[in-house]
Design an enzyme around this catalytic site. Structure first.
Site, PDB file in Angstrom:
ATOM      1  N   GLY A  95       0.820  -1.208   0.000  1.00  0.00           N
ATOM      2  CA  GLY A  95       0.000   0.000   0.000  1.00  0.00           C
ATOM      3  C   GLY A  95       0.849   1.251   0.000  1.00  0.00           C
ATOM      4  N   ARG A 123      -7.912  -2.403  -1.355  1.00  0.00           N
ATOM      5  CA  ARG A 123      -7.678  -1.383  -0.326  1.00  0.00           C
ATOM      6  C   ARG A 123      -8.171  -0.012  -0.795  1.00  0.00           C
ATOM      7  NH1 ARG A 123      -1.969  -2.253   2.384  1.00  0.00           N
ATOM      8  NH2 ARG A 123      -2.867  -0.766   3.852  1.00  0.00           N
ATOM      9  N   ASP A 328       0.802  -0.690  13.009  1.00  0.00           N
ATOM     10  CA  ASP A 328       1.133  -2.005  12.439  1.00  0.00           C
ATOM     11  C   ASP A 328       1.385  -3.051  13.525  1.00  0.00           C
ATOM     12  OD1 ASP A 328       0.910  -0.986   9.903  1.00  0.00           O
ATOM     13  OD2 ASP A 328       3.018  -0.437   9.780  1.00  0.00           O
TER      14      ASP A 328
HETATM   15  C1  S3P Z   1       3.053   3.372   6.436  1.00  0.00           C
HETATM   16  C2  S3P Z   1       2.001   3.957   7.067  1.00  0.00           C
HETATM   17  C3  S3P Z   1       0.942   3.223   7.754  1.00  0.00           C
HETATM   18  C4  S3P Z   1       1.322   1.782   7.997  1.00  0.00           C
HETATM   19  C5  S3P Z   1       1.975   1.156   6.806  1.00  0.00           C
HETATM   20  C6  S3P Z   1       3.230   1.916   6.421  1.00  0.00           C
HETATM   21  C7  S3P Z   1       4.054   4.215   5.766  1.00  0.00           C
HETATM   22  O1  S3P Z   1      -0.244   3.227   6.970  1.00  0.00           O
HETATM   23  O2  S3P Z   1       0.194   1.020   8.382  1.00  0.00           O
HETATM   24  O3  S3P Z   1       2.322  -0.194   7.062  1.00  0.00           O
HETATM   25  O4  S3P Z   1       5.169   3.737   5.446  1.00  0.00           O
HETATM   26  O5  S3P Z   1       3.764   5.388   5.527  1.00  0.00           O
HETATM   27  P1  S3P Z   1      -1.289   4.454   6.989  1.00  0.00           P
HETATM   28  O6  S3P Z   1      -0.611   5.623   6.417  1.00  0.00           O
HETATM   29  O7  S3P Z   1      -2.408   3.994   6.109  1.00  0.00           O
HETATM   30  O8  S3P Z   1      -1.700   4.621   8.398  1.00  0.00           O
END
Ligand code: S3P
Length: 451
Positions: A95, A123, A328
């Site tokens: 993501g 997602r 996480d």
């Molecule tokens: C991340 C931000 C978090 C986290 C993901 C990594 C990042 O997600 O859950 O594993 O590297 O910016 P969200 O920005 O959706 O909270």
């Protein structure tokens, strides 16, 4: 499909081990190195699949990335040095790759398609597309199958015709999300006008730290960030960065040390940026044996050796500003709650439903399978600690690396062998997970495709 057969630990976990490099910082370092001028070096890179997805996308856009051992050399060609990829950019399970690329690609003079695996294609993406569109970006996606009015991958980022620019942006987000914030800041490097982002509470700030260290005019005040490129020359200098260890990976080892009696584990060189240390604070509140021994900085981020030893655990209330700082680590915090005396309440965590799996629903199933009493709520879980060993379980990870690793850690404290299915996903963030637990004394057999 690979399965782990995890045997109950008959002796304490003991030893000193490293963890993989921080995945979040790895993504940001690769992306910024690709748009700087000249050769950057990223050291201590352990190459989980998610970071590899980012590197592959950049290579597909003409960026030279050479890996030698744990050192990666990236040759950047400036802010406008990326070229259109001949095919869709496959973000795999990541993501962060997809959302940050939306910000970087929206102002480019070419079109890109972003896709990913089945999990990533479910997602929600409107959270990043919406604010980018409001500053002039042209991004389309597929209607989300279940989340009404949301969009998901594959996404088409149309780019901008020559002579058009992204405008200023003032974004007040309802959820703290470092992915959204970072995407907006990356787009802000190209914008005519400032980028202002305000979150309800602060999310991880690695992008801000890295941009500031590279001379980008950015200021922060708690959960508020402002980037104003008007006084900037538009050039990011090449850089060398030594990556800290990933605190999210360390959390599994710290928890294993709590669940296996008389354990003494040291996790070396772990990043302890305060926007990431929520889990360590939760563990300490619950009575866990944990101490950090700080020893300076790595890549502008504080690092420490984390010492963990088993100690009696008590229940806690986990919610509020702690959630984004432990977002996480909530699945593995559930494993602490499963062993604690009393009832732990996890609240304000509905964001977990939109991760690699619906982590509230998946963790409720995992806890029940190990014989732990658990009630699922819309925004959290209520977990009553179980006395004695967990019930041996058969777990389907649902392709979610953090669920697979949480189940494997819980299985160390069960009364017989447990089977964790569909664990290939662990390589997205912690490729040497099994080897690291074995080095500490755990007995784990690997069965199936990649055994
Ligand atoms: C991340 C931000 C978090 C986290 C993901 C990594 C990042 O997600 O859950 O594993 O590297 O910016 P969200 O920005 O959706 O909270």
């Amino acid at each position: 499909m690979t399965t782990l057969v995890v045997h109950p630990c008959e002796r304490p976990l003991v030893g000193s081990v490293p963890v993989p490099s921080d995945k979040s910082i790895g993504h940001r370092a690769l992306l910024l190195a690709a748009i700087c001028h000249g050769k950057s070096r990223i050291k201590g890179f352990s190459g989980g699949d998610d970071n590899r997805s980012t590197a592959a996308a950049l290579r597909a856009m003409g960026i030279s990335i050479d890996e030698s051992g744990q050192e990666v050399t990236i040759t950047g060609n400036g802010l406008f040095g990326l070229r259109a990829s001949a095919s869709a950019l496959d973000c795999g399970n990541s993501g962060t790759t997809m959302r940050l690329l939306c910000g970087l690609l929206a102002p480019q003079p070419f079109e890109s398609t972003l896709t990913g695996d089945a999990s990533l294609q479910s997602r929600p993406m409107l959270r990043v597309i919406g604010p980018l569109r409001s500053r002039g970006a042209r991004i389309d996606g597929r209607a989300h199958p279940t989340k009404t009015a949301d969009l998901t991958a594959p996404l088409t980022v149309h780019g901008l015709p020559s002579g058009e620019y992204l405008g200023p942006l003032e974004h007040v987000s309802v959820v703290a999300s470092a992915q959204v914030k970072s995407a907006l800041l990356l787009s802000g490097l190209y914008a005519h006008g400032p980028t202002y982002v305000r979150e309800p509470t602060i999310s991880r700030d690695h992008t801000e730290r890295l941009l500031l260290s590279l001379g980008v005019p950015l200021s922060t005040m708690g959960p508020i960030v402002r980037l104003d490129p008007s006084t900037w020359n538009g050039q990011i200098p090449a850089f060398d960065l030594d990556l800290p260890g990933d605190p999210s990976a360390a959390a599994f080892l710290v928890t294993a040390a709590q669940l296996v009696d008389k354990s003494m584990v040291v996790v070396r060189d772990v990043g302890t940026n305060p926007t990431r240390t929520g889990f360590f604070e939760i563990a300490r509140d619950m009575g866990a044996g944990i101490a950090t021994e700080p020893h300076g900085e790595r890549g502008g981020e504080p690092i420490a050796d984390v010492h963990a030893w088993s100690a009696p655990l008590r229940s806690a209330r986990i919610g509020g500003e702690l959630i984004p700082r432990a977002v996480d680590e909530i699945p593995i915090a559930c494993a602490l709650a499963a062993r604690a005396i009393g009832t732990t309440m996890i609240a304000d965590a509905s964001e977990l439903r939109y991760k690699e799996s619906d982590r509230l629903a998946t963790m409720a199933l995992v806890l029940a399978a190990f014989g732990v009493e658990c009630e699922e709520r819309p925004d959290g879980l209520v977990i009553t600690g179980k006395e004695g060993a967990f019930t041996p379980a058969r777990i389907d990870s649902r392709g979610d690396h953090r669920i697979a690793m949480t189940a494997a850690v819980m299985a160390l404290a069960a009364s017989g062998p447990s089977r964790i299915d569909d664990v290939d996903c662990i390589t997205t963030s912690f490729p040497k997970f099994v080897g690291t637990l074995r080095a500490l004394g755990a007995r784990i057999d690997v069965e199936g495709a990649n055994a």
